[in-house]
Write a protein that holds these residues in place. Structure first.
Motif, short mmCIF file in Angstrom:
data_model
loop_
_atom_site.label_atom_id
_atom_site.label_comp_id
_atom_site.label_asym_id
_atom_site.label_seq_id
_atom_site.Cartn_x
_atom_site.Cartn_y
_atom_site.Cartn_z
N LEU A 40 7.64 -6.30 23.47
CA LEU A 40 8.18 -5.40 22.46
C LEU A 40 8.97 -6.18 21.42
CD1 LEU A 40 8.73 -2.59 21.34
CD2 LEU A 40 10.62 -2.40 22.97
N ALA A 41 9.81 -7.11 21.85
CA ALA A 41 10.58 -7.93 20.91
C ALA A 41 9.64 -8.77 20.05
CB ALA A 41 11.55 -8.84 21.68
N SER A 42 8.61 -9.34 20.65
CA SER A 42 7.65 -10.14 19.90
C SER A 42 6.92 -9.29 18.86
CB SER A 42 6.65 -10.77 20.87
OG SER A 42 5.65 -11.47 20.17
N ASP A 58 17.43 -12.78 10.79
CA ASP A 58 18.47 -12.19 9.96
C ASP A 58 18.43 -10.67 9.94
OD1 ASP A 58 19.29 -14.75 9.24
OD2 ASP A 58 17.91 -14.83 7.54
N ALA A 59 17.37 -10.06 10.44
CA ALA A 59 17.19 -8.61 10.37
C ALA A 59 18.09 -7.89 11.36
CB ALA A 59 15.74 -8.24 10.65
N LYS A 60 18.52 -6.71 10.98
CA LYS A 60 19.27 -5.84 11.87
C LYS A 60 18.28 -4.84 12.46
CE LYS A 60 23.39 -7.35 10.71
NZ LYS A 60 23.69 -8.61 11.28
N ILE A 61 18.23 -4.75 13.77
CA ILE A 61 17.30 -3.87 14.47
C ILE A 61 18.10 -2.93 15.35
CG2 ILE A 61 15.38 -3.74 16.10
CD1 ILE A 61 14.62 -6.58 15.19
N THR A 62 17.79 -1.64 15.26
CA THR A 62 18.43 -0.64 16.10
C THR A 62 17.42 -0.15 17.12
OG1 THR A 62 19.86 0.08 14.30
CG2 THR A 62 19.57 1.60 16.14
N LEU A 63 17.78 -0.21 18.38
CA LEU A 63 16.92 0.30 19.44
C LEU A 63 17.35 1.72 19.77
CD1 LEU A 63 16.94 -2.86 21.64
CD2 LEU A 63 14.88 -1.73 20.85
N VAL A 64 16.39 2.63 19.77
CA VAL A 64 16.64 4.01 20.17
C VAL A 64 15.74 4.25 21.37
CG1 VAL A 64 16.55 6.42 19.49
CG2 VAL A 64 17.14 4.68 17.80
N ASN A 70 11.45 4.01 29.72
CA ASN A 70 11.30 2.81 28.92
C ASN A 70 12.63 2.14 28.61
OD1 ASN A 70 8.43 2.82 28.58
ND2 ASN A 70 8.73 4.63 27.31
N GLY A 71 13.70 2.63 29.17
CA GLY A 71 15.01 2.08 28.88
C GLY A 71 15.15 0.63 29.29
N GLY A 72 14.63 0.26 30.45
CA GLY A 72 14.73 -1.12 30.92
C GLY A 72 14.01 -2.08 29.99
N GLY A 73 12.82 -1.71 29.56
CA GLY A 73 12.07 -2.55 28.63
C GLY A 73 12.79 -2.70 27.30
N GLY A 74 13.42 -1.61 26.85
CA GLY A 74 14.19 -1.66 25.61
C GLY A 74 15.38 -2.59 25.70
N LEU A 75 16.07 -2.55 26.84
CA LEU A 75 17.22 -3.44 27.04
C LEU A 75 16.78 -4.89 27.08
CD1 LEU A 75 19.27 -1.37 29.64
CD2 LEU A 75 19.81 -1.75 27.22
N ASP A 78 16.07 -6.03 23.55
CA ASP A 78 17.33 -6.33 22.87
C ASP A 78 17.85 -7.71 23.26
OD1 ASP A 78 19.65 -5.69 21.25
OD2 ASP A 78 20.71 -5.47 23.15
N ARG A 79 17.81 -7.99 24.54
CA ARG A 79 18.28 -9.30 25.04
C ARG A 79 17.41 -10.42 24.50
NH1 ARG A 79 17.53 -8.84 30.52
NH2 ARG A 79 15.78 -10.22 30.50
N LYS A 80 16.10 -10.21 24.43
CA LYS A 80 15.18 -11.25 23.95
C LYS A 80 15.33 -11.48 22.46
CE LYS A 80 13.04 -12.04 27.85
NZ LYS A 80 13.18 -13.28 28.55
N SER A 81 15.84 -10.47 21.73
CA SER A 81 15.97 -10.62 20.29
C SER A 81 17.20 -11.44 19.91
CB SER A 81 16.03 -9.25 19.61
OG SER A 81 17.23 -8.58 19.95
N VAL A 82 18.09 -11.67 20.85
CA VAL A 82 19.27 -12.48 20.59
C VAL A 82 18.98 -13.88 21.11
CG1 VAL A 82 21.75 -12.73 21.00
CG2 VAL A 82 20.71 -10.44 20.91
#
Length: 83
Positions: A40-42, A58-64, A70-75, A78-82
């Motif tokens: 998902l991050a990729s 540099d982009a700001k991404i908001t996860l909803v 799907n909450g675990g995958g979303g988290l 988020d971790r992979k994007s940092v």
């Protein structure tokens, strides 16, 4: 901008995947969430670069994250994007 839809599967197909992964392929829930989040991050980074000419770093991404397990995958995403 080229319309490039994201592939999807039905709820019934996903239920089958969720059942087969541990039973047939010995891949547990934690690994499935890591894989989903990483991809998902990729995908998000790729789409940002292709369609918005943005530097994903540099982009700001908001996860909803809504219902649907799907909450675990979303988290993970988020971790992979940092990086």
């Amino acid at each position: 901008m080229k319309n490039n839809p994201i592939p999807s599967i039905s709820a019934e197909q996903m239920a089958l995947v969720d059942r087969l992964m541990p039973e047939t392929y010995q891949i547990g829930l934690e690994q499935m969430m890591e894989n989903a989040g990483r991809h998902l991050a990729s995908l998000a980074f790729t789409r940002l670069k292709q369609h918005h000419s943005l530097n994903p770093v540099d982009a700001k991404i908001t996860l909803v994250i809504g219902p649907g397990n799907n909450g675990g995958g979303g988290l993970v995403a988020d971790r992979k994007s940092v990086v």
